[in-house]
Design an enzyme around this catalytic site. Structure first.
Site, PDB file in Angstrom:
ATOM      1  CE  LYS A  79      83.935  79.025  53.777  1.00 23.56           C
ATOM      2  NZ  LYS A  79      82.727  79.829  53.521  1.00 23.56           N
ATOM      3  CB  VAL A  80      87.187  72.527  53.089  1.00 20.46           C
ATOM      4  CG1 VAL A  80      87.170  71.986  51.673  1.00 20.46           C
ATOM      5  CG2 VAL A  80      88.541  73.138  53.428  1.00 20.46           C
ATOM      6  CB  SER A  81      85.263  72.422  57.933  1.00 21.85           C
ATOM      7  OG  SER A  81      83.902  72.373  57.627  1.00 21.85           O
ATOM      8  CB  THR A 109      85.208  74.551  62.030  1.00 22.61           C
ATOM      9  OG1 THR A 109      86.059  74.463  60.884  1.00 22.61           O
ATOM     10  CG2 THR A 109      85.957  75.247  63.158  1.00 22.61           C
ATOM     11  CB  ALA A 110      80.142  73.643  63.790  1.00 24.94           C
ATOM     12  CG  HIS A 159      76.030  79.115  57.816  1.00 29.56           C
ATOM     13  ND1 HIS A 159      77.336  79.511  57.690  1.00 29.56           N
ATOM     14  CD2 HIS A 159      75.942  77.906  57.196  1.00 29.56           C
ATOM     15  CE1 HIS A 159      78.011  78.593  57.005  1.00 29.56           C
ATOM     16  NE2 HIS A 159      77.190  77.614  56.710  1.00 29.56           N
TER      17      HIS A 159
END
Length: 279
Positions: free
Chosen positions: A57-59, A109-110, A150
């Site tokens: 799981k990655v951005s 991504t944020a 989150h």
């Protein structure tokens, strides 16, 4: 690959443990056994550059550095509406010029959305801070603002903080597209992406069919989150795009990486590299 353990790296957040419970615990027919590592996405972004895991799981923001070695799976990730990162402050600050801003990672991504939104503002300093330290740090005055993700969407008022901007609302209002947050990648040469997608989709299907089956596993990794916050977290981040990105999902990914490349924030990425295997 049957019998050979598959290395998987996901976050301990409820959406990931909910989605991958069946795969991790051997309930997906035909899938290999899984050795799982739990880490924040900033850690997995870096580990993926080293080819450390078969599934990771990655951005989405990290894809331009990873697609030579990984295939993007059209399922299992985090993408949706009303689920964007927030920029938090202690008061009525309207601009971040001269501010010290805590962010959860340079290739998240944020942070990419933050940089697109904050064009024209000039924070004095950006500090990469572990996610769980951002809100307490802003509340204590160590940072002027914090970029959070989150479950912070549900808990930031407890810290006496104010949302300066919801980057998801900003993105959706500007593009009309959902917001792409976390992607699932399959390492080329280590796992077949079509098979991997089938395993992940079956794990998602089982999660929705029997939510109680994953309850103990999810709560064990939920980092002291209250059960009602866990439920809201899953309801927000596990949605139609988790089962399949679809046209809107891929369009959102292309829009994010295209805008970022045009702004000089990430390397140019051909959209076909992210979607060719699904065609």
């Amino acid at each position: 690959m049957e019998g050979v353990a598959l290395s998987l790296a996901i976050s301990p957040c409820p959406n990931d443990t909910f989605v991958f419970d069946a795969l991790v615990h051997g309930r997906v027919p035909g899938a290999p056994p899984v050795e799982v590592t739990y880490a924040d996405v900033d850690v997995t972004n870096t580990a993926a550059e080293r080819g450390a895991f078969d599934l990771v799981k990655v951005s989405y923001a990290a894809l331009p550095w990873l697609l030579d070695d990984y295939d993007l799976l059209p399922c299992g990730g985090a993408l949706g509406r009303g689920c964007g990162p927030l920029v938090l402050t202690r008061g009525d600050r309207a601009d971040l010029t001269g501010a010290t801003v805590a962010v959860p990672g340079e290739r998240t991504t944020a942070y990419l959305l933050f940089r697109l939104w904050a064009a024209g503002q000039t924070p004095e300093r950006i500090e990469v801070v572990p996610f769980h330290e951002i809100m307490p740090g802003v509340a204590a005055g160590r940072y002027d603002a914090g970029l959070v993700i989150h479950e912070a969407r549900f808990t930031y008022p407890r810290h006496g903080l104010t949302a300066l901007v919801d980057l998801g609302e900003w993105w959706e209002g500007d593009t009309g597209l959902p917001i792409p947050l976390g992607a699932i990648l399959a390492r080329k040469g280590a796992v077949d992406p079509v098979e991997a997608a089938a395993w992940v989709r079956e794990s998602v299907r089982q999660a929705w069919a029997d939510p109680e089956a994953s309850r103990e596993y999810v709560l064990r990794h939920a980092q002291e989150m209250e059960p009602d916050v866990v439920d809201r977290h899953i309801a927000l981040y596990v949605n139609e795009f988790t089962a399949d990105l679809g046209e809107a999902g891929f369009a959102a990914v292309e829009a994010l990486l295209g805008r970022a490349a045009d702004a000089g924030l990430v390397p140019q990425t051909s959209s076909s590299r992210a979607t060719a295997w699904t065609s």
